[in-house]
Write a protein that holds these residues in place. Structure first.
Motif, PDB file in Angstrom:
ATOM      1  N   UNK A 288       0.837  -1.188   0.000  1.00 47.00           N
ATOM      2  CA  UNK A 288       0.000   0.000   0.000  1.00 47.00           C
ATOM      3  C   UNK A 288       0.879   1.247   0.000  1.00 47.00           C
ATOM      4  N   UNK A 289       0.490   2.235  -0.811  1.00 45.00           N
ATOM      5  CA  UNK A 289       1.216   3.499  -0.879  1.00 45.00           C
ATOM      6  C   UNK A 289       0.301   4.607  -0.393  1.00 45.00           C
ATOM      7  N   UNK A 290       0.801   5.423   0.542  1.00 46.05           N
ATOM      8  CA  UNK A 290       0.058   6.562   1.068  1.00 46.05           C
ATOM      9  C   UNK A 290       0.721   7.832   0.552  1.00 46.05           C
ATOM     10  N   UNK A 291      -0.029   8.666  -0.177  1.00 51.45           N
ATOM     11  CA  UNK A 291       0.479   9.941  -0.670  1.00 51.45           C
ATOM     12  C   UNK A 291      -0.113  11.032   0.202  1.00 51.45           C
ATOM     13  N   UNK A 292       0.754  11.827   0.821  1.00 52.54           N
ATOM     14  CA  UNK A 292       0.303  12.808   1.814  1.00 52.54           C
ATOM     15  C   UNK A 292       0.781  14.209   1.441  1.00 52.54           C
ATOM     16  N   UNK A 293       0.233  15.203   2.122  1.00 55.03           N
ATOM     17  CA  UNK A 293       0.408  16.604   1.749  1.00 55.03           C
ATOM     18  C   UNK A 293       1.595  17.299   2.395  1.00 55.03           C
ATOM     19  N   UNK A 294       2.350  16.642   3.253  1.00 54.03           N
ATOM     20  CA  UNK A 294       3.471  17.326   3.890  1.00 54.03           C
ATOM     21  C   UNK A 294       4.280  16.388   4.762  1.00 54.03           C
ATOM     22  N   UNK A 295       5.500  16.837   5.108  1.00 57.90           N
ATOM     23  CA  UNK A 295       6.404  15.998   5.893  1.00 57.90           C
ATOM     24  C   UNK A 295       5.897  15.744   7.306  1.00 57.90           C
ATOM     25  N   UNK A 296       5.186  16.731   7.888  1.00 55.30           N
ATOM     26  CA  UNK A 296       4.683  16.539   9.245  1.00 55.30           C
ATOM     27  C   UNK A 296       3.735  15.354   9.296  1.00 55.30           C
ATOM     28  N   UNK A 297       2.788  15.318   8.364  1.00 59.06           N
ATOM     29  CA  UNK A 297       1.844  14.204   8.306  1.00 59.06           C
ATOM     30  C   UNK A 297       2.566  12.913   7.938  1.00 59.06           C
ATOM     31  N   UNK A 298       3.463  13.001   6.966  1.00 58.52           N
ATOM     32  CA  UNK A 298       4.194  11.819   6.540  1.00 58.52           C
ATOM     33  C   UNK A 298       4.974  11.181   7.672  1.00 58.52           C
ATOM     34  N   UNK A 299       5.658  12.005   8.464  1.00 62.18           N
ATOM     35  CA  UNK A 299       6.448  11.477   9.579  1.00 62.18           C
ATOM     36  C   UNK A 299       5.560  10.799  10.617  1.00 62.18           C
ATOM     37  N   UNK A 300       4.385  11.369  10.854  1.00 59.57           N
ATOM     38  CA  UNK A 300       3.472  10.769  11.834  1.00 59.57           C
ATOM     39  C   UNK A 300       2.908   9.448  11.337  1.00 59.57           C
ATOM     40  N   UNK A 301       2.585   9.378  10.055  1.00 58.00           N
ATOM     41  CA  UNK A 301       2.053   8.123   9.515  1.00 58.00           C
ATOM     42  C   UNK A 301       3.089   7.008   9.599  1.00 58.00           C
ATOM     43  N   UNK A 302       4.356   7.383   9.501  1.00 60.68           N
ATOM     44  CA  UNK A 302       5.426   6.385   9.558  1.00 60.68           C
ATOM     45  C   UNK A 302       5.636   5.824  10.959  1.00 60.68           C
ATOM     46  N   UNK A 303       4.958   6.423  11.964  1.00 59.05           N
ATOM     47  CA  UNK A 303       5.093   5.952  13.341  1.00 59.05           C
ATOM     48  C   UNK A 303       4.108   4.813  13.629  1.00 59.05           C
ATOM     49  N   UNK A 304       3.948   3.940  12.682  1.00 57.81           N
ATOM     50  CA  UNK A 304       3.089   2.779  12.869  1.00 57.81           C
ATOM     51  C   UNK A 304       1.612   3.046  12.685  1.00 57.81           C
ATOM     52  N   UNK A 305       1.263   4.247  12.175  1.00 53.70           N
ATOM     53  CA  UNK A 305      -0.148   4.578  11.985  1.00 53.70           C
ATOM     54  C   UNK A 305      -0.741   3.779  10.836  1.00 53.70           C
ATOM     55  N   UNK A 306       0.045   3.601   9.773  1.00 52.59           N
ATOM     56  CA  UNK A 306      -0.434   2.865   8.602  1.00 52.59           C
ATOM     57  C   UNK A 306       0.599   1.832   8.182  1.00 52.59           C
ATOM     58  N   UNK A 307       0.135   0.886   7.424  1.00 55.50           N
ATOM     59  CA  UNK A 307       1.018  -0.107   6.839  1.00 55.50           C
ATOM     60  C   UNK A 307       1.356   0.313   5.415  1.00 55.50           C
TER      61      UNK A 307
END
Length: 335
Positions: free
Chosen positions: A1-20
């Protein structure tokens, strides 16, 4: 699965185990600089890079490299069973979303499912500005709530992008008018307000000030006295635009430029990049006599100061412009 996000702040948080899966941060500022239907063209990209470097000090080489890298990752979408787009309600995001929908419309998705998570509020947050406000735990509650994107959304997004990229703003105005109900009922319910706010950025028929400049100068007249206070007040008042600091300082610099400035920041010369003024965030800001006259409507900002600005695919340049926005009638005026 690929998640495309609007900024580094959101991206960094998603990488903290929020999504696979993998996370791709889409780094663009489509409300600024020239916009083209295909911004990935060699000439188009070079022109956009040059303007962004001149107006926002984004190094052209860094910008081009970043675009090439993120587009390479985007082209690898076929590796994934699902691509999820994470966006919010403001123009910064809605223009980004429109471009990505336009791009995906031109692809053969095959087995790859395309999904969208797009919100304009969050329970318990009185003033919702964007996904970056949310904690990883709050983002976790959104995981899996995305909706599948069908051909209808791809077509709507593509139409929005092409109209936004057109040098004729009437295309966008007409599209918004004709498809207001359709957009509201689709997975793109925030597009109407975001792109309508974009049109209001054009110079006013009354005094030549766009909505950002008008809000800024009115705030100074009302007593807001520093760039930092201005940034907070204006971006809060116009949160539908989703302006960042680089975009806003560009506006401030334009109001200070030339022989007929509307604003003056203590310690800053006309035309200087405001960020080069020591401690500029807390320097006193004052309205010039001309600024007061423009705000009252007795002088026209474009006539006395001129303009050199891109609004999507529309470039307004000089002391006479082809398009304005009528604040009272709420529509475009062509000259």
């Amino acid at each position: 699965m690929l998640h495309i996000v609007n900024g580094d702040v959101v991206g960094d948080k998603l990488k903290q185990g929020v999504v696979q899966g993998d996370v791709l941060v889409w780094r663009e500022v489509y409300p600024a600089g020239p916009i083209f239907t295909n911004p990935a063209g060699v000439e188009e990209r070079a022109m956009r890079a040059r303007v962004l470097q001149e107006t926002m000090e984004i190094p052209a080489s860094d910008y081009i490299k970043s675009c090439e890298e993120q587009e390479q990752r985007l082209r690898e979408y076929t590796k994934y069973d699902e691509v999820v787009l994470w966006f919010e309600h403001d123009l910064f995001d809605q223009s980004m979303l429109a471009y990505l929908l336009h791009w995906f419309k031109g692809q053969k998705l095959g087995r790859t499912k395309l999904s969208l998570l797009c919100i304009g509020d969050y329970p318990g947050i009185e003033r919702f500005y964007g996904l970056g406000q949310l904690t990883p735990a709050q983002l976790q509650t959104l995981s899996g709530t995305w909706r599948a994107i069908g051909l209808h959304e791809l077509e709507l997004g593509s139409e929005l992008w092409q109209a936004y990229a057109s040098p004729d703003p009437l295309q966008l105005s007409t599209l918004l008018s004709n498809k207001k109900a359709e957009l509201a009922a689709s997975s793109l319910p925030y597009a109407y307000d975001a792109f309508t706010a974009h049109l209001k950025r054009l110079p006013s028929e009354r005094n030549g000030l766009g909505i950002v400049e008008q809000t800024t100068i009115q705030a100074v007249r009302n007593g807001v006295s520093t760039p930092l206070e201005l940034f907070r007040l204006v971006t809060d008042s116009l949160h539908v635009l989703g302006m960042g600091d680089l975009e806003y300082w560009k506006v401030i610099r334009a109001l200070m430029q030339g022989e007929h400035p509307l604003l003056v920041i203590e310690g800053g010369e006309s035309g200087i990049d405001v960020r080069r003024i020591p401690d500029f965030l807390n320097r006193p800001v004052t309205l010039t006599v001309l600024g007061n006259e423009v705000l009252s409507g007795s002088k026209d900002r474009i006539a006395v100061q001129g303009i050199d600005e891109w609004f999507g695919g529309l470039h307004l340049h000089g002391h006479e412009v082809s398009w304005r926005f009528d604040d009272l009638a709420g529509g475009l005026v062509q000259h």
